[in-house]
Scaffold this motif. Sequence first.
Motif, PDB file in Angstrom:
ATOM      1  N   GLN A 241       0.863  -1.183   0.000  1.00  0.00           N
ATOM      2  CA  GLN A 241       0.000   0.000   0.000  1.00  0.00           C
ATOM      3  C   GLN A 241       0.899   1.233   0.000  1.00  0.00           C
ATOM      4  O   GLN A 241       1.473   1.614   1.023  1.00  0.00           O
TER       5      GLN A 241
ATOM      6  N   ARG B  85      -2.778   4.421  -0.175  1.00  0.00           N
ATOM      7  CA  ARG B  85      -3.298   4.593   1.182  1.00  0.00           C
ATOM      8  C   ARG B  85      -4.371   5.679   1.220  1.00  0.00           C
ATOM      9  O   ARG B  85      -5.385   5.541   1.897  1.00  0.00           O
TER      10      ARG B  85
ATOM     11  N   HIS C   5      -5.218  -1.479  -2.086  1.00  0.00           N
ATOM     12  CA  HIS C   5      -4.040  -2.298  -1.840  1.00  0.00           C
ATOM     13  C   HIS C   5      -3.677  -3.043  -3.115  1.00  0.00           C
ATOM     14  O   HIS C   5      -4.512  -3.218  -4.011  1.00  0.00           O
TER      15      HIS C   5
END
Length: 501
Positions: free
Chosen positions: A293, A298, A303
């Motif tokens: 990530q 983020r 992810h």
Amino acid sequence: MEADDWLRTTPLAVFFFLGRTVKGLVKNFANMAASAAGLLILIKQHVLIAAAGVVIGLVALVVVALLRYWFFQYRVEENGVLVRQGVLKKTQLDMRFDRIQGISTEQSLLYRVLGLVTVRFTTAGAAGDEGHLPAVTPEFVARLRQRLDAQPAPQVASSADGTETLLKLDGGEVTRIGLTDPRVLQFALLGAALTPAFGAEFENAYKRAADLASESLAVLANLGPLLGVLTVVALFLGIVLVFLLGSVVVAFLRYHDYELRQEGSAFRASAGLLTRKDVTVDVSKIQQLTVRQGLVMRWMQRHRVQALPASGGPAEGEVPDDVQKLVVPIAGAQTVEDLRARVFGSEGRRVTVLPRDSRFAPVSPYAIWPPVLWVGVAPAVVAAAVVTTMFGSAGLACLGWIVVVAAIACQRWRRRGYLHDDDALVFRSGFLGYRVEAALFRKVQQVSVSQSPLQRRKNLATVHVHLATGSVTLPYIECATAKRLRDYILYMAASSRLAWH
């Protein structure tokens, strides 16, 4: 698929071998920098000789591809696939079905028109793709998969029946892949590094650009300070948008119409706009789950997941992307946890692979000391002493490097953490983003405990866990905890009745 005679693939496999030869040359381009410089000089001074050299080089590439095709033969037997290849150096690969970790297919635009595919195999302990069969028919691949599925499979607690679609990426998600690709910055830096190699042509272009910039600055000065700043900012953003647009285009070429399915006990992912790639990996063959990530991902709450079968990494002549692995380029938290549950089955139910979970235990803060001492303090003191003797007290500014290294070391320590239950180990690391690696204890090949002088003084240790996909290092945990974890992992690996591969 008779097992009596050695067979050749269709003659169109010549294009496959030609592509591999060119890829090998491009991969070694950095090692041929001197030759490339000499070629540029030759082109400038002797155009006809250079043109003849280019023609001879192209003919040589075609001849090599034809020879590699002619000496490439294969045979499908009851228990595996045999491949003979090599012009001067003869090799024979014996890939048993029970050792094959996964089968992937690749279909270029030309092969798609002609109804052909290239098959790649990955076996336990091999470096990258151990074998390949170029330019075969999809029907042949289907029969090959049936042979592979007919092999006795390791007993696992959870194995889905039928086919289930786990993930399909729409245009919006593929666009996010392009926007979060860290290679955008790498391409920008590469372009900046390569521009001086153009010599006089670059200098002429630079002069013209400088004249244009001078005229532009004069115009900006007439616009006023505020409008001038806004114009420069808009120009910078335009350049960034161009790189982002290129990254999005590459993402659509690679991941257009991406679909992840579970077919019985195997995961199957397919994607691609011009070249269609299809990867199949049996759940029981997966050795490690890796979740990444980055900073932008983020922010987007996404992810990237990789499921790695047993492989030693890229083989000679291959780039890392050639290694067969199941890749989920972008996924939400729920999809990531669903994949973990499907891969681990009834094992590892009390662990997570989500990097921001609060259950991760931190490593000791003493992990900050070594990088600060050896990367920060030692170089900074030496540099300050040298610069001070030459420029006086200005050399003390070199000591600011200690603050930079200390900040980086603290951030990396904050990212580190580990989590385990009775069946699985999860380790987290990173700097700006996160990287999470998870594996079952019974998949471990080797585990050891080491101590540095600082760790012995503070009663700490580092655990080294070796898998068929590589190694995972768990640093700066309590020595007693490290030894208990080592003994327990060895016990689980030795006592499990399930195959590791």
